[in-house]
Design an enzyme around this catalytic site. Sequence first.
Site, PDB file in Angstrom:
ATOM      1  N   ARG A   1      50.305  53.394  34.776  1.00 42.94           N
ATOM      2  CA  ARG A   1      50.143  52.685  36.039  1.00 42.94           C
ATOM      3  C   ARG A   1      50.785  51.305  36.010  1.00 42.94           C
ATOM      4  O   ARG A   1      51.060  50.722  37.070  1.00 42.94           O
ATOM      5  CB  ARG A   1      48.685  52.639  36.481  1.00 42.94           C
TER       6      ARG A   1
ATOM      7  N   ILE B   1      33.941  45.298  35.181  1.00 40.89           N
ATOM      8  CA  ILE B   1      35.334  45.300  35.671  1.00 40.89           C
ATOM      9  C   ILE B   1      35.704  46.657  36.272  1.00 40.89           C
ATOM     10  O   ILE B   1      36.251  46.725  37.376  1.00 40.89           O
ATOM     11  CB  ILE B   1      36.329  44.950  34.527  1.00 40.89           C
TER      12      ILE B   1
ATOM     13  N   LYS C   1      50.368  44.845  23.900  1.00 39.44           N
ATOM     14  CA  LYS C   1      50.878  45.827  24.872  1.00 39.44           C
ATOM     15  C   LYS C   1      50.858  45.247  26.290  1.00 39.44           C
ATOM     16  O   LYS C   1      51.835  45.334  27.018  1.00 39.44           O
ATOM     17  CB  LYS C   1      50.010  47.089  24.791  1.00 39.44           C
ATOM     18  N   ASN C   2      49.708  44.647  26.648  1.00 36.44           N
ATOM     19  CA  ASN C   2      49.552  44.206  28.035  1.00 36.44           C
ATOM     20  C   ASN C   2      50.297  42.917  28.350  1.00 36.44           C
ATOM     21  O   ASN C   2      50.286  42.446  29.486  1.00 36.44           O
ATOM     22  CB  ASN C   2      48.065  44.063  28.384  1.00 36.44           C
TER      23      ASN C   2
ATOM     24  N   ASP D   1      38.293  45.816  27.710  1.00 36.83           N
ATOM     25  CA  ASP D   1      39.064  46.638  26.774  1.00 36.83           C
ATOM     26  C   ASP D   1      38.436  46.692  25.372  1.00 36.83           C
ATOM     27  O   ASP D   1      38.930  47.411  24.499  1.00 36.83           O
ATOM     28  CB  ASP D   1      40.518  46.127  26.677  1.00 36.83           C
TER      29      ASP D   1
ATOM     30  N   CYS E   1      42.258  56.599  37.941  1.00 38.16           N
ATOM     31  CA  CYS E   1      42.424  57.098  36.571  1.00 38.16           C
ATOM     32  C   CYS E   1      41.058  57.228  35.925  1.00 38.16           C
ATOM     33  O   CYS E   1      40.034  57.021  36.580  1.00 38.16           O
ATOM     34  CB  CYS E   1      43.369  56.210  35.762  1.00 38.16           C
TER      35      CYS E   1
END
Length: 516
Positions: free
Chosen positions: A93, A332, A22-23, A310, A117
């Site tokens: 975002r 992070i 996805k990223n 993540d 967020c």
Amino acid sequence: MDKFRIIGGKKLKGGVAISGAKNSALPCLAAALLTPETVTLRNVPYVRDLITMRRLLEDLGCTVLVPELRTHQINAGTVEDYEAPYELVKTMRASVLALGPLLGRFGQASVSLPGGCAIGQRPIDLHLMALEKMGAKIELRGGVVEAGASRLRGADIEFETVTVTGTENVMMAAALADGVTRISNAACEPEIVDLAELLTKMGAKIEGASTPTITVTGVERLGGADHTIIPDRIETGTFIVAAAITGGEVEITNCEPGHLQSVIEKLREVGVKIEQTGRDKLRVAGNGESRAPYKAADVTTAVYPGFPTDMQAQYMALMTQAEGDSVITETIFENRFMHAAELMRLGAQMRINSRSVDVHGPSPLTGAQLIASDLRASASLVLAGLAAEGETLIDRVRSKIEDRRSKIEDRRSKIEDRVGARKAILYPRSSIFDLRSQPAFSSGNTTRWLTTISAVTTNSFIFFWLGRVYIASSINSSRIIRRPRAPTLRSQAWRATARKASSVKRNLMPSHSNCF
Ligand code: EPU
């Protein structure tokens, strides 16, 4: 957002193929804005963010074709707008990734400021600082970043904090800038390398991607390219934990083990058996029949190649089943422990500190009602629900879990979606598209609608269900895809109406937060 019902306590067994990252796909789609020629991206995952990014590109005036399920052909030859509106930025975002390419190619861009967020404040000051250094004039008006430059010029950019999308934005802007841009303290994530590979195929001159110093020499123009997105390392790690936490045995294919060495090492350290059985294959065996508990081990998140933030929530779920005490430290994002309190509702023993969580295990987990906060928190709660005895109901599950739910379902555990009849349809080894939600279909644009149908009709058939039109396609493996219902934002008239009527906007856009 979805609601899942999980009957836990079963071992996961079988095989699973990993989707594209996805990223990585998000910046690669944005990079297509840099050229009037067609960029073909393969292995694009079917997740809500990608649908939103596609909608943003269409809104800007790009043509996006999807000739096969995971292939996107983007042509930005007819871009007529330079604005990423709040309606899109608030849902995703990563819309901010349009800033660099729009500014680089057209000399103007207008992107709503994302705001905070569920996982932290997440400012974009470093993106803006870098673009200003490259000669952009940037103003903030009414929550919108207005940026302009006749042509960006190369500059020395030093990021005080490593930023993934910040590095990506600068790389894309610098690709068409006048002169050389040197990015210091650049992100080294595999997604950065993937974007650099795509940009290089498009004609950009980039050196040092995968190192903390990236040098981009601007060129006059970029051309089309054909690129395959790398496998999703976080999805891979999540399935390793899924096998481990249920004591199951899963073969993971289409993955890139080299991209998650820190995760594999940590999971091996706690006792998960992970064997690389091929270039892109892993076999994971949990604690199986013995049910000998895993050993607790501390972890601290870090930028690549460190342990990814993540994967923190998923690792925490596993630590609830490990013997001993572990400290999980998040470096992070400042607020990425929302899942911890939910895990405690299942019976996990934890103490939540400001930047760390102490986990004491193993704890027997029992099903409960939970609320998810962000995508990875959703994954963590699903994993814990799989390990818990009885029924777990998870509310506000975030987008990408749709994939995992159907993939895990293949492994015969019981996960149900109780959102509504439409989502409850299971069509094994197929994809189901709700055509009514296709922008082209809903806007009544017959030509585009027919294109969409012809693009997916190979091995497909059309059927009606509860008054909706669906295509069931056997080209995908075991997924349910629900496209958001919103029409494309492209029409100026629609946008004007939408600005006036915020209630209309709420109905048109998915309402989950923008944590990606
Ligand atoms: N930061 C700033 N100023 C900036 C930019 C970042 O202070 O201008 C701070 C952030 O607040 C954060 C840190 O720097 O504390 C790192 O943020 P980064 O910019 O690297 O995060 P991102 O680019 O917004 C991407 C992923 C995230 C992933 C992070 C970290 C995408 C689309 N998103 O976000 O993915 O967690 O990098 O690896 O690539 C997810 O997939 O669930 C997700 C949240």
